[in-house]
Design a protein around this motif. Structure first.
Motif, mmCIF file in Angstrom:
data_model
loop_
_atom_site.group_PDB
_atom_site.id
_atom_site.type_symbol
_atom_site.label_atom_id
_atom_site.label_comp_id
_atom_site.label_asym_id
_atom_site.label_seq_id
_atom_site.Cartn_x
_atom_site.Cartn_y
_atom_site.Cartn_z
ATOM 1 N N LEU A 260 0.826 -1.207 0.000
ATOM 2 C CA LEU A 260 0.000 0.000 0.000
ATOM 3 C C LEU A 260 0.861 1.258 0.000
ATOM 4 N N MET A 261 1.902 1.291 0.830
ATOM 5 C CA MET A 261 2.747 2.488 0.878
ATOM 6 C C MET A 261 3.508 2.690 -0.425
ATOM 7 N N ARG A 262 3.846 1.617 -1.121
ATOM 8 C CA ARG A 262 4.518 1.776 -2.415
ATOM 9 C C ARG A 262 3.554 2.277 -3.481
ATOM 10 N N LEU A 263 2.274 1.911 -3.360
ATOM 11 C CA LEU A 263 1.288 2.256 -4.383
ATOM 12 C C LEU A 263 0.642 3.623 -4.162
ATOM 13 N N VAL A 264 0.707 4.140 -2.946
ATOM 14 C CA VAL A 264 0.114 5.446 -2.633
ATOM 15 C C VAL A 264 1.221 6.367 -2.126
ATOM 16 N N PRO A 265 1.758 7.223 -2.986
ATOM 17 C CA PRO A 265 2.865 8.103 -2.575
ATOM 18 C C PRO A 265 2.504 8.933 -1.347
ATOM 19 N N GLY A 266 3.409 8.929 -0.385
ATOM 20 C CA GLY A 266 3.223 9.736 0.814
ATOM 21 C C GLY A 266 2.356 9.115 1.881
ATOM 22 N N ALA A 267 1.813 7.916 1.624
ATOM 23 C CA ALA A 267 0.957 7.278 2.638
ATOM 24 C C ALA A 267 1.805 6.676 3.750
ATOM 25 N N VAL A 268 1.258 6.677 4.955
ATOM 26 C CA VAL A 268 1.854 6.013 6.105
ATOM 27 C C VAL A 268 0.862 4.961 6.564
ATOM 28 N N ALA A 298 -9.950 -9.369 6.842
ATOM 29 C CA ALA A 298 -10.856 -8.259 6.550
ATOM 30 C C ALA A 298 -10.187 -6.897 6.663
ATOM 31 N N ARG A 299 -9.074 -6.836 7.352
ATOM 32 C CA ARG A 299 -8.424 -5.558 7.677
ATOM 33 C C ARG A 299 -8.126 -4.705 6.443
ATOM 34 N N MET A 300 -7.429 -5.258 5.461
ATOM 35 C CA MET A 300 -7.018 -4.451 4.325
ATOM 36 C C MET A 300 -8.141 -4.176 3.323
ATOM 37 N N PRO A 301 -8.991 -5.153 2.959
ATOM 38 C CA PRO A 301 -10.107 -4.803 2.071
ATOM 39 C C PRO A 301 -10.993 -3.696 2.640
ATOM 40 N N VAL A 302 -11.246 -3.718 3.946
ATOM 41 C CA VAL A 302 -12.050 -2.666 4.563
ATOM 42 C C VAL A 302 -11.306 -1.336 4.513
ATOM 43 N N ALA A 303 -10.006 -1.352 4.764
ATOM 44 C CA ALA A 303 -9.219 -0.119 4.713
ATOM 45 C C ALA A 303 -9.233 0.493 3.309
ATOM 46 N N VAL A 304 -9.083 -0.333 2.290
ATOM 47 C CA VAL A 304 -9.098 0.178 0.913
ATOM 48 C C VAL A 304 -10.468 0.776 0.586
ATOM 49 N N ARG A 305 -11.538 0.106 1.025
ATOM 50 C CA ARG A 305 -12.891 0.646 0.764
ATOM 51 C C ARG A 305 -13.084 1.958 1.499
ATOM 52 N N ALA A 306 -12.537 2.093 2.690
ATOM 53 C CA ALA A 306 -12.634 3.351 3.427
ATOM 54 C C ALA A 306 -11.858 4.453 2.715
ATOM 55 N N LEU A 307 -10.722 4.118 2.165
ATOM 56 C CA LEU A 307 -9.939 5.099 1.401
ATOM 57 C C LEU A 307 -10.680 5.519 0.142
ATOM 58 N N ALA A 308 -11.395 4.581 -0.481
ATOM 59 C CA ALA A 308 -12.209 4.926 -1.645
ATOM 60 C C ALA A 308 -13.303 5.909 -1.258
ATOM 61 N N ALA A 309 -13.901 5.701 -0.080
ATOM 62 C CA ALA A 309 -14.937 6.616 0.395
ATOM 63 C C ALA A 309 -14.376 8.003 0.685
ATOM 64 N N LEU A 310 -13.073 8.080 0.973
ATOM 65 C CA LEU A 310 -12.418 9.380 1.144
ATOM 66 C C LEU A 310 -12.081 10.033 -0.192
ATOM 67 N N LEU A 312 -9.814 8.712 -2.459
ATOM 68 C CA LEU A 312 -8.455 8.443 -2.903
ATOM 69 C C LEU A 312 -8.501 7.742 -4.260
ATOM 70 N N PRO A 313 -7.897 8.313 -5.312
ATOM 71 C CA PRO A 313 -7.996 7.711 -6.642
ATOM 72 C C PRO A 313 -7.464 6.284 -6.706
ATOM 73 N N ALA A 315 -7.676 4.029 -4.628
ATOM 74 C CA ALA A 315 -8.588 3.072 -3.998
ATOM 75 C C ALA A 315 -9.890 2.889 -4.768
ATOM 76 N N ALA A 316 -10.092 3.666 -5.828
ATOM 77 C CA ALA A 316 -11.303 3.539 -6.631
ATOM 78 C C ALA A 316 -11.305 2.205 -7.376
ATOM 79 N N PRO A 317 -12.470 1.713 -7.780
ATOM 80 C CA PRO A 317 -12.516 0.457 -8.543
ATOM 81 C C PRO A 317 -11.590 0.500 -9.755
ATOM 82 N N GLY A 318 -10.754 -0.508 -9.882
ATOM 83 C CA GLY A 318 -9.786 -0.546 -10.971
ATOM 84 C C GLY A 318 -8.523 0.248 -10.719
#
Length: 349
Positions: A260-268, A298-310, A312-313, A315-318
């Protein structure tokens, strides 16, 4: 029909009244039937640290477990820890126990005139599956360097030498180091811990809210993006930048937080036992996830969906995080269902 539970027991009544109000967050389907459901809670914070939205209960205290490590590392830097960036990342890590992680913990100790005898963490086998198998094939057994918190413990012992504090007893909640950690946690989360206990590795562990932890991670990631642009970065920025630059030291190759940190620049990003996931974004927004049953899947799929709700490009579908957002459920070696976050639990992005 199964007998109803005996709620006349004072102990059971007390426990039930204190249960968090979690909601369904992720489901596994097999064919057209929902086979499994994971409940939990999510907090999403805005750039200013305020609560943007929540699913479940974002204000009830919980134990962040190893997701606390970046906050502990901030306290260590404030106390004088000055090590190469990859070793600072290791101080905030739940590492996989590979050679680079074990050697890194030794390096931190050596830089402060210490050896493994200074460590007070528990013994364990490497956390990573491949690392554990390689270690066992070589004849290795459980030890303190393999344990996933050894980088943090090496840094804690090292900081004691810098400040003239006793290395022995550095895990005592009344030790100057742990008092500094407690103050730092309260500052970064914006709240006083509701309770304290002991984490698996032996360090003091506070109970704070999901909203508070998200606020802290947003602060770290925003500091890395803004602080120290024209000079030496502050402690928050130093820790966040080290984690983003050395994802393999924070976790290990193949671990989802590293990806995740490699795919999202600046994420912690940092995970924690019992279904905890934190992600801070460079603009100061953040999410915190707690899966109620402690299930890791469940931890990471839920986190990605939460980021999509924020919004974050990635985390969007695709988007770039699609590989972390869902996994196929196999039957006879072929996909027959999915494991994914439940859209109904999240606001529209």
């Amino acid at each position: 029909m199964p007998a109803s539970p005996d709620t006349s027991s004072p102990g059971l009544t007390s426990a039930a009244s204190g249960l968090p109000v979690h909601v369904p967050l992720a489901v596994q389907t097999r064919g057209d039937v929902v086979e499994g459901v994971h409940y939990g809670s999510v907090a999403a914070t805005s750039a200013d640290g305020s609560l943007a939205w929540e699913a479940g209960d974002a204000s009830r205290p919980f134990y962040p477990r190893s997701a606390l490590k970046p906050l502990q590392a901030v306290a260590l830097v404030r106390a004088g820890l000055d090590v190469p960036s990859e070793l600072l990342a290791l101080a905030a890590a739940s590492h996989s126990g590979g050679p680079e992680h074990r050697d890194g913990a030794r390096r931190i100790l050596a830089l402060h005139g210490l050896d493994v005898a200074a460590l007070a963490n528990t013994t364990d086998l490497p956390y990573g599956v491949a690392e554990r198998e390689a270690w066992l094939r070589s004849g290795g057994t459980a030890d303190q360097l393999c344990q996933n918190c050894s980088g943090k413990h090496a840094a804690m012992a090292g900081v004691c030498t810098l400040n003239g504090w006793s290395v022995e007893g550095y895990l005592d909640p009344e030790h100057p180091l742990q008092r500094l950690v407690a103050e730092t946690v309260a500052e970064l989360t914006g709240e006083a811990p509701a309770a304290w206990t002991t984490d698996g590795c032996g360090t003091p562990l506070p109970a704070v809210s999901l909203a508070g932890m998200a606020r802290a991670y947003g602060r770290l990631a925003r500091a890395a993006a803004n602080d120290g642009a024209n000079g030496t970065p502050g402690a928050e920025a130093a820790v966040a930048r080290a984690m983003s630059a050395h994802t393999e030291m924070v976790a290990g190759e193949g671990r989802d937080v590293a990806r995740l940190m490699r795919l999202v620049p600046g994420a912690v990003a940092k995970d924690g036992f019992e279904g905890v996931q934190l992600v801070g974004l460079s603009d100061g927004r953040a999410i915190a996830v707690k899966i109620s049953d402690g299930g890791d899947r469940a931890r990471m799929p839920v986190a990605v969906r939460a980021l999509a709700a924020l919004g974050l490009p990635e985390a969007a579908p695709g988007g770039a995080l699609a590989e972390l957002s869902a996994t196929p459920v196999l039957g006879g070696g072929r996909p027959v269902g999915t494991f994914t976050a439940l859209d109904a639990a999240f606001p529209e992005s």
